[in-house]
Design a protein around this motif. Structure first.
Motif, PDB file in Angstrom:
ATOM      1  N   GLY A  56      -3.187   6.793  -6.841  1.00  0.00           N
ATOM      2  CA  GLY A  56      -3.479   5.643  -5.983  1.00  0.00           C
ATOM      3  C   GLY A  56      -3.879   5.990  -4.568  1.00  0.00           C
ATOM      4  O   GLY A  56      -4.347   5.127  -3.819  1.00  0.00           O
ATOM      5  N   ARG A  57      -3.720   7.254  -4.192  1.00  0.00           N
ATOM      6  CA  ARG A  57      -3.920   7.655  -2.800  1.00  0.00           C
ATOM      7  C   ARG A  57      -5.311   7.328  -2.274  1.00  0.00           C
ATOM      8  O   ARG A  57      -5.462   6.710  -1.222  1.00  0.00           O
ATOM      9  N   LEU A  58      -6.353   7.707  -2.994  1.00  0.00           N
ATOM     10  CA  LEU A  58      -7.717   7.477  -2.507  1.00  0.00           C
ATOM     11  C   LEU A  58      -8.055   5.992  -2.453  1.00  0.00           C
ATOM     12  O   LEU A  58      -8.737   5.539  -1.519  1.00  0.00           O
ATOM     13  N   LEU A  59      -7.602   5.231  -3.422  1.00  0.00           N
ATOM     14  CA  LEU A  59      -7.839   3.796  -3.417  1.00  0.00           C
ATOM     15  C   LEU A  59      -7.199   3.168  -2.176  1.00  0.00           C
ATOM     16  O   LEU A  59      -7.827   2.383  -1.466  1.00  0.00           O
ATOM     17  N   TYR A 118       0.806  -1.221   0.000  1.00  0.00           N
ATOM     18  CA  TYR A 118       0.000   0.000   0.000  1.00  0.00           C
ATOM     19  C   TYR A 118       0.842   1.275   0.000  1.00  0.00           C
ATOM     20  O   TYR A 118       0.411   2.296  -0.515  1.00  0.00           O
ATOM     21  N   THR A 119       2.022   1.217   0.585  1.00  0.00           N
ATOM     22  CA  THR A 119       2.826   2.429   0.732  1.00  0.00           C
ATOM     23  C   THR A 119       3.175   3.065  -0.604  1.00  0.00           C
ATOM     24  O   THR A 119       2.950   4.254  -0.805  1.00  0.00           O
ATOM     25  N   GLY A 120       3.720   2.272  -1.511  1.00  0.00           N
ATOM     26  CA  GLY A 120       4.123   2.824  -2.812  1.00  0.00           C
ATOM     27  C   GLY A 120       2.946   3.378  -3.585  1.00  0.00           C
ATOM     28  O   GLY A 120       2.991   4.503  -4.097  1.00  0.00           O
ATOM     29  N   ALA A 121       1.874   2.601  -3.673  1.00  0.00           N
ATOM     30  CA  ALA A 121       0.690   3.049  -4.417  1.00  0.00           C
ATOM     31  C   ALA A 121       0.054   4.271  -3.757  1.00  0.00           C
ATOM     32  O   ALA A 121      -0.442   5.163  -4.444  1.00  0.00           O
ATOM     33  N   GLY A 169      -9.075   3.934   0.954  1.00  0.00           N
ATOM     34  CA  GLY A 169     -10.264   3.081   1.041  1.00  0.00           C
ATOM     35  C   GLY A 169      -9.918   1.663   1.471  1.00  0.00           C
ATOM     36  O   GLY A 169     -10.636   1.054   2.268  1.00  0.00           O
ATOM     37  N   MET A 170      -8.821   1.137   0.954  1.00  0.00           N
ATOM     38  CA  MET A 170      -8.395  -0.209   1.319  1.00  0.00           C
ATOM     39  C   MET A 170      -8.005  -0.263   2.805  1.00  0.00           C
ATOM     40  O   MET A 170      -8.331  -1.225   3.502  1.00  0.00           O
ATOM     41  N   LEU A 171      -7.347   0.781   3.274  1.00  0.00           N
ATOM     42  CA  LEU A 171      -6.984   0.839   4.697  1.00  0.00           C
ATOM     43  C   LEU A 171      -8.228   0.914   5.587  1.00  0.00           C
ATOM     44  O   LEU A 171      -8.275   0.283   6.646  1.00  0.00           O
ATOM     45  N   ALA A 172      -9.231   1.651   5.151  1.00  0.00           N
ATOM     46  CA  ALA A 172     -10.488   1.729   5.904  1.00  0.00           C
ATOM     47  C   ALA A 172     -11.150   0.352   5.980  1.00  0.00           C
ATOM     48  O   ALA A 172     -11.702  -0.031   7.019  1.00  0.00           O
ATOM     49  N   GLU A 173     -11.074  -0.403   4.891  1.00  0.00           N
ATOM     50  CA  GLU A 173     -11.628  -1.755   4.901  1.00  0.00           C
ATOM     51  C   GLU A 173     -10.867  -2.656   5.860  1.00  0.00           C
ATOM     52  O   GLU A 173     -11.460  -3.512   6.519  1.00  0.00           O
ATOM     53  N   HIS A 174      -9.562  -2.468   5.975  1.00  0.00           N
ATOM     54  CA  HIS A 174      -8.792  -3.241   6.951  1.00  0.00           C
ATOM     55  C   HIS A 174      -9.303  -2.976   8.358  1.00  0.00           C
ATOM     56  O   HIS A 174      -9.393  -3.905   9.171  1.00  0.00           O
ATOM     57  N   GLN A 175      -9.639  -1.728   8.640  1.00  0.00           N
ATOM     58  CA  GLN A 175     -10.178  -1.408   9.973  1.00  0.00           C
ATOM     59  C   GLN A 175     -11.500  -2.125  10.207  1.00  0.00           C
ATOM     60  O   GLN A 175     -11.757  -2.626  11.306  1.00  0.00           O
ATOM     61  N   HIS A 226     -13.100  -6.795  -0.542  1.00  0.00           N
ATOM     62  CA  HIS A 226     -11.765  -6.215  -0.409  1.00  0.00           C
ATOM     63  C   HIS A 226     -10.789  -6.880  -1.387  1.00  0.00           C
ATOM     64  O   HIS A 226     -10.021  -6.190  -2.073  1.00  0.00           O
ATOM     65  N   LEU A 227     -10.833  -8.202  -1.467  1.00  0.00           N
ATOM     66  CA  LEU A 227      -9.941  -8.909  -2.392  1.00  0.00           C
ATOM     67  C   LEU A 227     -10.246  -8.569  -3.835  1.00  0.00           C
ATOM     68  O   LEU A 227      -9.330  -8.448  -4.656  1.00  0.00           O
ATOM     69  N   GLU A 228     -11.515  -8.404  -4.145  1.00  0.00           N
ATOM     70  CA  GLU A 228     -11.899  -8.025  -5.508  1.00  0.00           C
ATOM     71  C   GLU A 228     -11.274  -6.672  -5.868  1.00  0.00           C
ATOM     72  O   GLU A 228     -10.742  -6.504  -6.975  1.00  0.00           O
ATOM     73  N   LYS A 229     -11.296  -5.727  -4.951  1.00  0.00           N
ATOM     74  CA  LYS A 229     -10.688  -4.411  -5.204  1.00  0.00           C
ATOM     75  C   LYS A 229      -9.174  -4.533  -5.359  1.00  0.00           C
ATOM     76  O   LYS A 229      -8.585  -3.890  -6.232  1.00  0.00           O
TER      77      LYS A 229
END
Length: 179
Positions: free
Chosen positions: A89-92, A80-83, A95-101, A132-135
Motif C-alpha cells: 500500500g505504500r506507493l498508493l 492512510y497510516t495503516g495502509a 500518491g494519495m498524499l501527493a494529490e492532497h497537496q 482522488h475519490l475514485e482512487k
C-alpha cells in the motif's frame, strides 16, 4: 474461538462493509456538493454577474476550508497510516498524499483568484477531487478491507470527517457496532 494469526486484526466483514458504504456515501455527497458549488461559480463568471460570482466564490472557499481540507487531513491520519505501512500500500498512499497537496494548492489558488482564474481553479479542484475519490473508493478502501492486518471499521471509527456526521450519530461508535 480461534485467535487471529500474527499480524492480523480481529475484524468483522459486516463492520468493514458498513464502513466502506459510509465512506463511499460521504465521498459521493462531498463530490456532489463540490460540483454544485463549482458550477455555480462558473455560471456566475460566464454570465458576468459579479455579485453572484463573489457570493459563489465565498461559499466555495468556505466549504473547502471547513469540509474538504479537514476531510483530507482526517484521511492522512488513520486511513492512510495503516495502509502506508504495508509494502503493498505504500506507493498508493504516497500518491494519495501527493494529490492532497495538489488539492490544498488549488484551494489556495481559488482563495486568491477571481473571474476566469477562480472558475478554472474551481473546475480543476472538482476534477482532481473526483479522480482522488475514485482512487480511494476503488483502490485504497478495497485494499484496506482485504488486508488481514487492517480494519476499515476501526480505522474510521468516530471520524465524521470520513464517514459523515449522520453515519457517526446514527450507528454510534461503540465496539461491535458499525462505525
Amino acid at each position: 474461538m480461534d485467535q487471529p494469526a500474527a499480524g492480523t486484526v480481529n475484524k468483522s466483514a459486516d463492520d468493514d462493509a458498513a464502513a466502506f458504504a459510509a465512506v463511499e456515501q460521504h465521498h459521493a455527497g462531498m463530490l456532489k456538493r463540490l460540483s454544485a458549488l463549482a458550477a455555480t461559480l462558473v455560471r456566475a463568471v460566464r454570465t458576468g454577474d459579479t455579485v453572484a460570482e463573489h457570493d459563489a466564490h465565498e461559499v466555495l472557499v468556505e466549504w473547502c476550508e471547513t469540509e474538504l481540507v479537514p476531510h483530507a487531513l482526517a484521511e492522512e491520519g488513520p486511513l492512510y497510516t495503516g495502509a502506508g505501512k504495508l509494502p503493498q500500500g505504500r506507493l498508493l498512499v504516497e500518491g494519495m498524499l501527493a494529490e492532497h497537496q495538489v488539492i490544498v494548492g488549488l484551494v489556495v489558488d481559488l482563495r486568491g483568484s477571481a473571474g476566469v482564474d477562480a472558475a478554472v481553479a474551481a473546475g480543476s479542484l472538482r476534477n482532481i477531487f473526483a479522480l482522488h475519490l475514485e482512487k480511494e473508493n476503488r483502490l485504497l478502501l478495497p485494499f484496506i478491507v482485504a488486508s488481514p492486518e487492517l480494519s476499515l471499521a476501526r480505522t474510521v471509527e468516530g471520524l465524521q470527517e470520513l464517514v459523515g456526521e449522520t453515519h457517526v450519530h446514527r450507528h454510534g461508535t461503540g465496539h461491535g457496532g458499525s462505525v
